[in-house]
Write a protein that holds these residues in place. Structure first.
Motif, mmCIF file in Angstrom:
data_model
loop_
_atom_site.group_PDB
_atom_site.id
_atom_site.type_symbol
_atom_site.label_atom_id
_atom_site.label_comp_id
_atom_site.label_asym_id
_atom_site.label_seq_id
_atom_site.Cartn_x
_atom_site.Cartn_y
_atom_site.Cartn_z
ATOM 1 N N VAL A 53 -7.780 -3.294 3.112
ATOM 2 C CA VAL A 53 -7.604 -4.646 3.629
ATOM 3 C C VAL A 53 -8.222 -5.109 4.921
ATOM 4 C CG1 VAL A 53 -5.687 -6.571 4.359
ATOM 5 C CG2 VAL A 53 -5.163 -5.040 2.511
ATOM 6 N N VAL A 54 -8.260 -4.260 5.682
ATOM 7 C CA VAL A 54 -9.097 -4.763 6.990
ATOM 8 C C VAL A 54 -10.579 -4.285 6.744
ATOM 9 C CG1 VAL A 54 -7.078 -4.039 8.642
ATOM 10 C CG2 VAL A 54 -8.635 -2.273 7.974
ATOM 11 N N SER A 55 -10.854 -3.628 5.783
ATOM 12 C CA SER A 55 -12.404 -3.493 5.666
ATOM 13 C C SER A 55 -12.782 -4.701 4.874
ATOM 14 C CB SER A 55 -12.730 -2.331 5.115
ATOM 15 O OG SER A 55 -12.015 -2.568 3.472
ATOM 16 N N GLY A 56 -11.972 -5.240 4.236
ATOM 17 C CA GLY A 56 -12.470 -6.472 3.441
ATOM 18 C C GLY A 56 -12.692 -6.141 1.758
ATOM 19 N N GLU A 57 -12.221 -4.926 1.669
ATOM 20 C CA GLU A 57 -12.687 -4.465 0.163
ATOM 21 C C GLU A 57 -11.523 -5.380 -0.579
ATOM 22 O OE1 GLU A 57 -11.571 -0.516 -2.455
ATOM 23 O OE2 GLU A 57 -11.440 -0.273 -0.176
ATOM 24 N N ALA A 58 -10.491 -5.584 0.091
ATOM 25 C CA ALA A 58 -9.154 -6.203 -0.739
ATOM 26 C C ALA A 58 -8.941 -7.406 0.171
ATOM 27 C CB ALA A 58 -8.064 -5.416 -0.921
ATOM 28 N N ASP A 59 -8.428 -8.360 -0.276
ATOM 29 C CA ASP A 59 -8.025 -9.907 0.321
ATOM 30 C C ASP A 59 -6.379 -9.347 0.909
ATOM 31 O OD1 ASP A 59 -10.080 -11.439 -0.209
ATOM 32 O OD2 ASP A 59 -9.407 -11.271 -2.203
ATOM 33 N N LEU A 60 -5.768 -8.599 0.070
ATOM 34 C CA LEU A 60 -4.146 -8.445 0.708
ATOM 35 C C LEU A 60 -3.973 -6.974 0.062
ATOM 36 C CD1 LEU A 60 -2.858 -12.013 -0.447
ATOM 37 C CD2 LEU A 60 -3.178 -11.047 1.976
ATOM 38 N N GLY A 61 -2.767 -6.516 0.413
ATOM 39 C CA GLY A 61 -2.186 -5.338 -0.068
ATOM 40 C C GLY A 61 -0.770 -5.455 -0.452
ATOM 41 N N ILE A 62 -0.361 -4.683 -1.347
ATOM 42 C CA ILE A 62 0.927 -4.361 -1.801
ATOM 43 C C ILE A 62 1.247 -2.969 -1.930
ATOM 44 C CG2 ILE A 62 2.696 -4.636 -3.789
ATOM 45 C CD1 ILE A 62 1.165 -7.311 -4.465
ATOM 46 N N LEU A 63 2.502 -2.285 -1.237
ATOM 47 C CA LEU A 63 2.868 -1.108 -1.086
ATOM 48 C C LEU A 63 4.333 -0.922 -1.648
ATOM 49 C CD1 LEU A 63 1.521 -0.351 2.510
ATOM 50 C CD2 LEU A 63 0.570 0.401 0.642
ATOM 51 N N ILE A 64 4.306 0.191 -2.178
ATOM 52 C CA ILE A 64 5.827 0.395 -2.989
ATOM 53 C C ILE A 64 6.286 1.881 -2.552
ATOM 54 C CG2 ILE A 64 7.104 0.420 -4.851
ATOM 55 C CD1 ILE A 64 4.706 -1.228 -6.387
ATOM 56 N N CYS A 65 7.327 2.202 -1.837
ATOM 57 C CA CYS A 65 7.750 3.618 -1.972
ATOM 58 C C CYS A 65 9.355 3.370 -2.340
ATOM 59 C CB CYS A 65 7.598 4.057 -0.477
ATOM 60 S SG CYS A 65 8.410 3.170 0.856
ATOM 61 N N GLY A 66 10.127 4.431 -1.716
ATOM 62 C CA GLY A 66 11.620 4.124 -2.182
ATOM 63 C C GLY A 66 12.202 2.992 -1.645
ATOM 64 N N PHE A 106 7.931 -3.125 -0.586
ATOM 65 C CA PHE A 106 9.277 -3.081 -1.060
ATOM 66 C C PHE A 106 9.613 -1.995 -1.857
ATOM 67 C CE2 PHE A 106 6.433 -5.563 -3.919
ATOM 68 C CZ PHE A 106 6.486 -5.036 -5.079
ATOM 69 N N GLY A 107 10.950 -1.571 -1.890
ATOM 70 C CA GLY A 107 11.343 -0.256 -2.444
ATOM 71 C C GLY A 107 11.697 -0.350 -3.629
ATOM 72 N N SER A 108 11.278 0.697 -4.441
ATOM 73 C CA SER A 108 11.650 0.855 -5.910
ATOM 74 C C SER A 108 13.059 1.281 -6.069
ATOM 75 C CB SER A 108 10.707 1.592 -6.809
ATOM 76 O OG SER A 108 10.547 3.030 -6.038
ATOM 77 N N ARG A 109 13.644 1.773 -4.855
ATOM 78 C CA ARG A 109 15.107 2.094 -5.115
ATOM 79 C C ARG A 109 15.996 0.982 -4.680
ATOM 80 N NH1 ARG A 109 14.192 8.306 -2.400
ATOM 81 N NH2 ARG A 109 13.678 9.104 -4.468
ATOM 82 N N VAL A 110 15.317 -0.018 -4.089
ATOM 83 C CA VAL A 110 15.865 -1.251 -3.645
ATOM 84 C C VAL A 110 16.116 -2.478 -4.395
ATOM 85 C CG1 VAL A 110 16.093 -2.817 -1.448
ATOM 86 C CG2 VAL A 110 15.475 -0.452 -1.248
ATOM 87 N N ILE A 111 14.956 -2.610 -5.377
ATOM 88 C CA ILE A 111 14.794 -3.645 -6.142
ATOM 89 C C ILE A 111 14.296 -3.407 -7.528
ATOM 90 C CG2 ILE A 111 14.567 -5.493 -4.088
ATOM 91 C CD1 ILE A 111 11.616 -5.489 -5.151
ATOM 92 N N GLY A 112 14.807 -4.258 -8.469
ATOM 93 C CA GLY A 112 14.228 -4.088 -9.796
ATOM 94 C C GLY A 112 12.687 -4.779 -9.988
ATOM 95 N N SER A 113 12.202 -4.793 -11.411
ATOM 96 C CA SER A 113 11.092 -5.254 -11.535
ATOM 97 C C SER A 113 10.934 -6.538 -11.604
ATOM 98 C CB SER A 113 10.440 -4.787 -12.862
ATOM 99 O OG SER A 113 11.548 -4.874 -13.846
ATOM 100 N N GLU A 114 11.923 -7.359 -11.875
ATOM 101 C CA GLU A 114 11.917 -8.888 -12.020
ATOM 102 C C GLU A 114 12.053 -9.216 -10.500
ATOM 103 O OE1 GLU A 114 11.125 -10.790 -14.661
ATOM 104 O OE2 GLU A 114 10.797 -8.458 -15.622
#
Length: 147
Positions: A53-66, A106-114
């Motif tokens: 994101v900071v390099s400009g390769e991407a406009d935004l980012g999304i991260l997922i862990c538990g 967001f967390g995959s152990r916190v929310i579902g896909s929808e």
């Protein structure tokens, strides 16, 4: 628009769902890993997405862990990143309109896909309002520069 996405082994369950959802919206997805459910460390992917994101390769980012917490903390260590952890759409919307966040977690152990898709949509469909919020975002950047 290009969005970098990353997850650890726990987030791997939601990453393909979100990737497909983004592509259906016409967004180019840059996958920064992980690519399997083999145990790994979330800081690797938080950093990789933040740097994209900071390099400009991407406009935004999304991260997922538990929980979304550890991976977002890592992303926020990269200068220029304003990452937010969201478990519902309202906070995602306000994070963009008031704080001009550039990484969503967001967390995959916190929310579902929808719910994850609804959060992503609320975040992407919101725009930074500027004005009084711009001053506050600049104040955040000043704190970052002091470090």
């Amino acid at each position: 628009m290009k969005i970098a996405i990353g997850c650890d082994h726990v987030g791997i369950i939601l990453k393909p769902v979100i990737t497909e959802h983004l592509m259906q919206r016409g967004i180019t997805v840059i996958d920064k890993g992980a690519h399997s459910d083999t145990r790994t460390d979330y800081p690797i992917y938080g950093k990789a997405v933040a740097e994209a994101v900071v390099s400009g390769e991407a406009d935004l980012g999304i991260l997922i862990c538990g929980s979304g917490i550890g991976i977002s903390i890592t992303a926020n260590k990269v200068n220029g990143i304003r990452a937010v952890v969201c478990s519902e759409p309202y906070s995602a919307k306000l994070s963009r309109s008031h704080n001009n966040t550039n990484v969503l977690a967001f967390g995959s152990r916190v929310i579902g896909s929808e719910l994850a898709k609804m959060i992503v949509d609320a975040w992407l469909d919101s725009a930074f309002e500027g004005e009084r919020h711009q001053t506050r975002v600049e104040m955040i950047a000043d704190v970052e520069k002091e470090q």
